[in-house]
Write an enzyme that holds these catalytic residues in place. Structure first.
Site, PDB file in Angstrom:
ATOM      1  CD  GLN A   1      -8.088  -5.400   4.595  1.00  0.00           C
ATOM      2  OE1 GLN A   1      -7.202  -5.264   5.428  1.00  0.00           O
ATOM      3  NE2 GLN A   1      -8.724  -4.364   4.115  1.00  0.00           N
TER       4      GLN A   1
ATOM      5  CD  GLU B   1      -9.539  -3.034   0.677  1.00  0.00           C
ATOM      6  OE1 GLU B   1      -9.613  -3.105   1.923  1.00  0.00           O
ATOM      7  OE2 GLU B   1      -8.468  -3.187   0.044  1.00  0.00           O
TER       8      GLU B   1
ATOM      9  CG  HIS C   1      -3.927   1.029  -0.197  1.00  0.00           C
ATOM     10  ND1 HIS C   1      -3.870   2.305   0.320  1.00  0.00           N
ATOM     11  CD2 HIS C   1      -4.868   0.384   0.506  1.00  0.00           C
ATOM     12  CE1 HIS C   1      -4.743   2.420   1.315  1.00  0.00           C
ATOM     13  NE2 HIS C   1      -5.368   1.275   1.447  1.00  0.00           N
TER      14      HIS C   1
ATOM     15  CG  ASP D   1      -9.220   0.775   0.505  1.00  0.00           C
ATOM     16  OD1 ASP D   1     -10.402   1.121   0.357  1.00  0.00           O
ATOM     17  OD2 ASP D   1      -8.776   0.308   1.568  1.00  0.00           O
TER      18      ASP D   1
ATOM     19  CE  LYS E   1      -8.661  -2.297   8.308  1.00  0.00           C
ATOM     20  NZ  LYS E   1      -8.327  -2.118   6.886  1.00  0.00           N
TER      21      LYS E   1
ATOM     22  CD  GLN F   1      -1.423  -0.212   3.626  1.00  0.00           C
ATOM     23  OE1 GLN F   1      -2.612  -0.093   3.376  1.00  0.00           O
ATOM     24  NE2 GLN F   1      -0.984  -0.391   4.860  1.00  0.00           N
TER      25      GLN F   1
ATOM     26  CG  ASP G   1     -11.634  -2.805   4.963  1.00  0.00           C
ATOM     27  OD1 ASP G   1     -11.889  -3.326   6.060  1.00  0.00           O
ATOM     28  OD2 ASP G   1     -10.732  -1.967   4.828  1.00  0.00           O
TER      29      ASP G   1
ATOM     30  CB  SER H   1      -4.259  -1.724  10.352  1.00  0.00           C
ATOM     31  OG  SER H   1      -4.255  -0.311  10.379  1.00  0.00           O
ATOM     32  CB  CYS H   2      -0.622   1.438   7.948  1.00  0.00           C
ATOM     33  SG  CYS H   2      -1.996   2.519   8.412  1.00  0.00           S
TER      34      CYS H   2
END
Length: 411
Positions: free
Chosen positions: A326, A270, A193, A235, A328, A171, A304, A357-358
């Protein structure tokens, strides 16, 4: 196989927690921050540094198995758990979870998870707690059995040892152009992303988004090595629905229009729209999927928002309300449930993307790799953080090491 002690250590996530409602309502970026008042309960600012809490399980031989708790970037939105409060989570873990951990057999992974994650005061434990503790329990089981975390998942779920590497998805964050070039030069499997999370990025009737899609395809042809042909995955954070409207036919028409601009690529879209509830999301996404399939479109829908827990994932998969889920990981809770989610998707002929997640950490990313490979997911996220290089090296190198160990046994 008992746990002697439990250590809790505050830490940092690899990015920031963001108030999605404020951003969607038009909060303007000022450098790396956002200007305006937060809207979601718990946020003191629209963008706040991500916190994490490490949990260490001290085993009888004094080795320590670690896992990390955290929330996702857009906490408190889309039906997710509220913003990660490290003091509240630490207190709950100390009072409720630690006594349970000291009373289980750490060598039996699924049994241990079932006992530790029993409800408290008639409510499920915070998903961040499940996520971090389940990572630590998976590492503990692997250490005790002198094997890999992937082997533990395969053994517990009666799966064959994996033979295929899992494609990696990177991403870009807001540094879109630079990071797209990095991804192409590194021949990433799935990209970019794009972080299309505002009208400034999506554009009137999606024009800016469509131009970006065409630019990514063009740049891939310019910079990619011969034979390089990634999946394009964008996304859009519900912005097709917000800009085009919430009619499934109109959304499908727009997605087909985007796919037609990059006919040589498989296109993932997404979160095309947010219909306000899980049930509404299932019904409307199923219509969009049906329209795209009937047209023979090369575009695939990825869900998502509104698809957070294992139960949500089962709903979408059984209803064929997405092409790809996704999963998550912090929103699913126990990483054992991530494994279950992949298997549910496979049973229903739906793609399984082990995301996350980042805001996560190196430890949670590495555990996710083992679950992704063991269950043979369709793709997995390079994490943590919003930079390409660090996340891709953490996830890619962990997968390479794991596959080398598994292959050595087959020789």
């Amino acid at each position: 196989m008992r746990i002697k002690d439990v250590i809790l250590v505050p830490g940092n996530g690899a990015f920031f927690y963001d108030d999605q409602d404020a951003i969607r309502s038009g909060a303007v970026q000022d450098g790396f921050t956002y200007v305006g008042r937060p809207l979601i309960l718990g946020f003191s600012a629209i963008r706040t540094p991500a916190a994490s809490l490490s949990v260490g399980l001290v085993l009888e031989d004094e080795t320590v198995a670690w896992g990390d708790m955290m929330g996702v970037q857009y906490s408190g939105a889309g039906g997710r758990d509220p913003l990660f409060d490290i003091n509240r989570i630490s207190d709950l873990t100390s009072r409720v979870v630690v006594p349970r951990l000291l009373d289980i057999d750490a060598s039996r992974y699924l049994d241990a998870c079932a006992k530790v994650f029993e409800s408290h005061e008639h409510k499920r434990l915070p998903l961040a707690v499940e996520y971090g503790v389940s990572q630590a329990l998976l590492r503990a089981a692997a250490q005790l059995h002198r094997t890999t975390m992937a082997d533990i998942i395969c053994s517990e779920f009666n799966l064959p040892l994996p033979t295929r590497r899992v494609p990696i998805y990177c991403q870009s964050g807001d540094a879109r152009e630079i990071n797209v070039d990095k991804m192409i030069l590194k021949a990433v499997d799935v990209l970019p992303h794009g972080l299309i999370n505002s009208r400034q990025k999506f554009g009137v009737e999606g024009q800016l988004f469509m131009e970006f899609v065409k630019w990514v395809a063009m740049r891939t042809r310019q910079l990619g090595r011969p034979g390089y042909h990634p999946v394009l995955h964008f996304d859009v954070y519900g912005w097709i629905g917000k800009e085009i409207g919430l009619e499934p036919q109109s959304i499908a028409d727009f997605i087909c229009k985007v796919a037609d601009t990059v006919p040589d690529f498989l296109l993932n879209i997404e979160s095309p729209a947010d219909f306000g509830s899980t049930q509404a999301q299932v019904e409307s996404y199923a219509k969009i999927v049906s329209i795209l399939d009937n047209r023979g479109s090369s575009a695939r829908i990825v869900v998502d928002e509104r698809c957070n827990t294992l139960e949500d994932i089962r709903l979408f998969a059984e209803a064929k309300a997405t092409h790809l889920v996704q999963i998550k990981t912090p929103d699913v809770g126990s990483i054992a449930d991530t494994a279950r989610a992949v298997l549910i998707c496979k049973q229903n002929g739906v793609g399984a993307y082990v995301g996350g997640s980042c805001t996560e950490t190196d430890l949670s990313a590495q555990a996710s790799v083992h679950v992704s490979v063991a269950t043979q997911a369709d793709m997995m996220l390079a994490k943590p953080g919003m930079g390409v290089d660090e996340a891709y090296s953490i996830v890619g190198n962990e997968q390479n090491r794991l596959m080398a160990m598994l292959n050595r046994r087959r020789v």
